[in-house]
Design an enzyme around this catalytic site. Sequence first.
Site, PDB file in Angstrom:
ATOM      1  N   CYS A 162      40.536   2.801 -20.238  1.00 33.41           N
ATOM      2  CA  CYS A 162      41.126   4.118 -19.960  1.00 33.41           C
ATOM      3  C   CYS A 162      42.623   4.108 -19.675  1.00 33.41           C
ATOM      4  O   CYS A 162      43.174   5.127 -19.273  1.00 33.41           O
ATOM      5  CB  CYS A 162      40.407   4.756 -18.776  1.00 33.41           C
ATOM      6  SG  CYS A 162      38.681   5.109 -19.095  1.00 33.41           S
ATOM      7  N   ASP A 163      43.289   2.973 -19.891  1.00 35.95           N
ATOM      8  CA  ASP A 163      44.727   2.930 -19.612  1.00 35.95           C
ATOM      9  C   ASP A 163      45.481   2.162 -20.702  1.00 35.95           C
ATOM     10  O   ASP A 163      46.174   1.179 -20.421  1.00 35.95           O
ATOM     11  CB  ASP A 163      44.964   2.283 -18.246  1.00 35.95           C
ATOM     12  CG  ASP A 163      46.358   2.584 -17.705  1.00 35.95           C
ATOM     13  OD1 ASP A 163      46.997   3.532 -18.202  1.00 35.95           O
ATOM     14  OD2 ASP A 163      46.806   1.868 -16.791  1.00 35.95           O
ATOM     15  N   PRO A 164      45.362   2.630 -21.961  1.00 31.87           N
ATOM     16  CA  PRO A 164      45.986   1.878 -23.068  1.00 31.87           C
ATOM     17  C   PRO A 164      47.448   2.243 -23.311  1.00 31.87           C
ATOM     18  O   PRO A 164      47.857   2.510 -24.436  1.00 31.87           O
ATOM     19  CB  PRO A 164      45.114   2.284 -24.265  1.00 31.87           C
ATOM     20  CG  PRO A 164      44.750   3.703 -23.959  1.00 31.87           C
ATOM     21  CD  PRO A 164      44.579   3.768 -22.463  1.00 31.87           C
ATOM     22  N   ASN A 176      50.071  -2.223 -21.881  1.00 31.27           N
ATOM     23  CA  ASN A 176      48.759  -2.863 -21.807  1.00 31.27           C
ATOM     24  C   ASN A 176      48.206  -3.240 -23.180  1.00 31.27           C
ATOM     25  O   ASN A 176      47.091  -3.769 -23.264  1.00 31.27           O
ATOM     26  CB  ASN A 176      47.748  -1.941 -21.110  1.00 31.27           C
ATOM     27  CG  ASN A 176      47.934  -1.915 -19.608  1.00 31.27           C
ATOM     28  OD1 ASN A 176      48.543  -2.815 -19.031  1.00 31.27           O
ATOM     29  ND2 ASN A 176      47.417  -0.878 -18.964  1.00 31.27           N
TER      30      ASN A 176
END
Length: 288
Positions: free
Chosen positions: A76-78, A82
């Site tokens: 959920c944090d691309p 990252n």
Amino acid sequence: FFSCAGAGAALADAVVVPGVVHSLTTPRVLTMTFEEGCSVTDIDALRKMNISPSLVTKLLCETFCSQIFLGNFVHCDPHPGNVLIRQHPNCAAGTPQLVLLDHGLYSDLPEEFVTMYARLWHGLVLGDAESIRNYSEAMGVGEYYPLFAAMLTARPWADILGSGAEPERLRERGTAEDKAQIRGYAAQYAKGIAVVLQSVPRPMLLLFKTNDCLRHAERQLSSGVNSFLITLRFCIGSILKETRQERQKQHSGLSVLARLAEARLAFFGWLLDRLSESYWLPYLLSWL
């Protein structure tokens, strides 16, 4: 998941997840191996490696569609920090390998939700207003389904309805006029957006975040790849999987018409994989 035996095996070796260093890991600290690579949006670094932004965009979209539609989970944090890109060590020059970092925020997606989400995106890409309305209402947004569709695609409702014949209408243009239009919608429909965010299932909130991060990366890459068509291919696979599972549960066969419909959908998914940038695509979409 991305191993040769996992559900994402099609991307085995193309996607790298750092290994866990168990000797330095505690219940509160996750320590993983160091991996080389440049940010997914670092165009200069990609050029130095002779890696095409279009290949990066395609790999990025396939990575996250695999998670959502094949694995029923999502990172959920691309954001660009990252997601790293490097030259694939075992392939020809210019072949990207994606490294996925920061595994602290994942969401498991219920199978029923994934099926609804797949059918919703299927309707969005094909510009099918009835399908969009039905599956948006199933997610709790009611009469706000045009706004919900616009929030998912970052496109006006009129562009969504025309996407079946002209899939390019869903692609962000990146012009000052386009950006101003989207900002205007956000201000005009702020109350409606709040209602949608309060109404949708909780997994949808994290997918909004994921979609926004991916859209930002695609915008920076400016590759010309239509990621919505890649999404459609995975949606078709998810819908076919659901259809076959339901048939097995009911221990029933298919009527001739149902078999033809399933075969047509499978054939279209196969064509889409090979003709996603083809002149003939609009005609294929209208046929579907």
